[in-house]
Design a protein around this motif. Structure first.
Motif, PDB file in Angstrom:
ATOM      1  N   ILE A 248       0.966  -1.310   0.059  1.00 26.16           N
ATOM      2  CA  ILE A 248      -0.030   0.047  -0.358  1.00 26.16           C
ATOM      3  C   ILE A 248       0.883   1.106   0.093  1.00 26.16           C
ATOM      4  O   ILE A 248       0.840   2.286  -0.913  1.00 26.16           O
ATOM      5  N   PRO A 249       1.960   1.285   0.898  1.00 29.54           N
ATOM      6  CA  PRO A 249       2.849   2.576   0.906  1.00 29.54           C
ATOM      7  C   PRO A 249       3.536   2.822  -0.588  1.00 29.54           C
ATOM      8  O   PRO A 249       3.764   3.765  -1.087  1.00 29.54           O
ATOM      9  N   GLY A 250       3.751   1.466  -0.985  1.00 30.72           N
ATOM     10  CA  GLY A 250       4.312   1.355  -2.227  1.00 30.72           C
ATOM     11  C   GLY A 250       3.621   1.995  -3.508  1.00 30.72           C
ATOM     12  O   GLY A 250       4.161   2.878  -4.340  1.00 30.72           O
ATOM     13  N   ALA A 251       2.229   1.726  -3.450  1.00 30.67           N
ATOM     14  CA  ALA A 251       1.183   2.269  -4.533  1.00 30.67           C
ATOM     15  C   ALA A 251       1.218   3.706  -4.305  1.00 30.67           C
ATOM     16  O   ALA A 251       1.209   4.434  -5.206  1.00 30.67           O
ATOM     17  N   MET A 252       1.260   4.300  -3.195  1.00 29.95           N
ATOM     18  CA  MET A 252       1.249   5.740  -2.738  1.00 29.95           C
ATOM     19  C   MET A 252       2.411   6.298  -3.384  1.00 29.95           C
ATOM     20  O   MET A 252       2.337   7.343  -4.242  1.00 29.95           O
ATOM     21  N   LEU A 253       3.597   5.826  -3.041  1.00 32.35           N
ATOM     22  CA  LEU A 253       4.824   6.284  -3.401  1.00 32.35           C
ATOM     23  C   LEU A 253       5.093   6.099  -5.126  1.00 32.35           C
ATOM     24  O   LEU A 253       5.546   7.249  -5.630  1.00 32.35           O
ATOM     25  N   GLY A 254       4.489   5.056  -5.586  1.00 34.87           N
ATOM     26  CA  GLY A 254       4.598   4.804  -7.013  1.00 34.87           C
ATOM     27  C   GLY A 254       3.998   5.915  -8.096  1.00 34.87           C
ATOM     28  O   GLY A 254       4.231   6.381  -8.833  1.00 34.87           O
ATOM     29  N   GLY A 255       2.796   6.042  -7.409  1.00 35.20           N
ATOM     30  CA  GLY A 255       1.598   7.218  -7.704  1.00 35.20           C
ATOM     31  C   GLY A 255       2.370   8.445  -8.110  1.00 35.20           C
ATOM     32  O   GLY A 255       2.437   9.161  -8.934  1.00 35.20           O
ATOM     33  N   LEU A 256       2.885   8.977  -6.875  1.00 38.41           N
ATOM     34  CA  LEU A 256       3.545  10.122  -6.551  1.00 38.41           C
ATOM     35  C   LEU A 256       4.651  10.431  -7.675  1.00 38.41           C
ATOM     36  O   LEU A 256       4.926  11.427  -8.324  1.00 38.41           O
ATOM     37  N   LEU A 257       5.388   9.405  -7.757  1.00 38.29           N
ATOM     38  CA  LEU A 257       6.650   9.322  -8.504  1.00 38.29           C
ATOM     39  C   LEU A 257       6.357   9.184  -9.994  1.00 38.29           C
ATOM     40  O   LEU A 257       7.038  10.155 -10.694  1.00 38.29           O
TER      41      LEU A 257
END
Length: 304
Positions: A248-257
């Motif tokens: 879940i944190p990875g999806a957030m980070l991936g989206g912002l990146l």
């Protein structure tokens, strides 16, 4: 130069917030069922249509104002609930009977559901696009040497609050812990008294609701049409993979990146707007070559 950097940064995280919201649906479903729900983008599209119709039905005037803003948020809630019900229904009808089947079967089922949702939207709503009017005056607000629009503030606020609430739910509540346990081992979770079927339905509901919220937010800048979820869904999937699919944190980070890379790619590398969408897939290829598990993902070997 510094002014341009901050301006592009704001634009990038605003776009990334949308990608992150939609990517969460992909990563939550994959975390539990280990398959990609390629109908997710079309659920977003249906949520946007539902929100559009509810918004137009509630507001009594086309003039921006407090009541229009209230009507927009009511429409967003209704769209999220309707999409949650749609997501749960799709899981029960198209995916649940295939849980014990080879992994290719639910994947093909998801592609089939995607075409059904897209074609049915064209049948019911037509192939023309519809405009979701701003509920407020979207004139840019000067903040020193940079500017930001009320729509960008809305995206940052809604996406930030929503993602924080999701993290609190997953990490602090009993249902959230049950979701994490189901993600780790469905059989063990079932033996511990967790209703795995209900947890899977809840996962689809939350992911679909987040997609509807993202669809409503993005529709203020881009019109609502039957295939709007195709490219947005693919980019959100790329964001989930970049961050670490199932994380879940990875999806957030991936989206912002991904949002930042697209924005800076167009602005600084002078990538033509017509080729902007290729940035996401170039990033995907690089990540798969360098770190297939994603930025925050973990390499897990499966026993054959």
């Amino acid at each position: 130069m510094l002014q341009e950097f901050f301006q592009h940064f704001i634009n990038g995280i605003t776009l990334g917030g949308i990608y992150a919201l939609v990517a969460l649906g992909y990563t939550m479903v994959y975390g539990i069922l280990k398959f990609i729900n390629f109908a997710h983008g079309d659920v977003l599209m249906w949520g946007a249509y539902i929100g559009l119709f509810v918004y137009n039905a509630i507001r009594t005037t086309h003039a921006p104002g407090a009541f229009s803003v209230f009507a927009f948020f009511v429409a967003m809630v209704v769209a999220a609930i309707a999409s949650a019900v749609m997501g749960m229904s799709i899981e029960k009808i198209a995916y649940k009977p295939l849980r014990k089947a080879p992994r290719l079967a639910p994947l093909l089922s998801a592609i089939g559901v995607s075409y059904i949702l897209s074609n049915s939207a064209q049948l019911f709503f037509g192939t023309h696009s519809r405009k979701l009017e701003y509920p407020f005056d979207n004139s840019p607000i000067a903040m020193g040497s940079i500017s930001i629009t009320p729509h960008q503030i809305l995206i940052l606020a809604v996406s930030g609050i929503t993602m924080f609430a999701l993290m609190m739910f997953v990490n602090k509540t009993r249902l959230g812990k049950a979701m994490r346990a189901t993600s780790l081992d469905q059989d063990a979770a079932s033996l511990m008294g967790i209703n795995v079927n209900n947890i899977i339905s809840l996962t689809f509901a939350i992911g679909s609701a987040l997609a509807a919220i993202g669809g409503m937010l993005v529709s203020l800048d881009f019109k609502v049409y039957a295939t709007m979820g195709t490219m947005l869904g693919l980019k959100a999937f790329v964001a989930a993979v970049v961050g670490g699919i199932g994380n879940i944190p990875g999806a957030m980070l991936g989206g912002l990146l991904l949002g930042l890379l697209e924005t800076f790619g167009v602005a600084l590398l002078h990538i033509p707007l017509g080729f902007k969408d290729t940035v996401a897939f170039v990033v995907l290829i690089i990540i798969l070559l360098v770190r297939p598990s994603g930025i925050l993902g973990k390499n897990i070997r499966e026993k054959v």
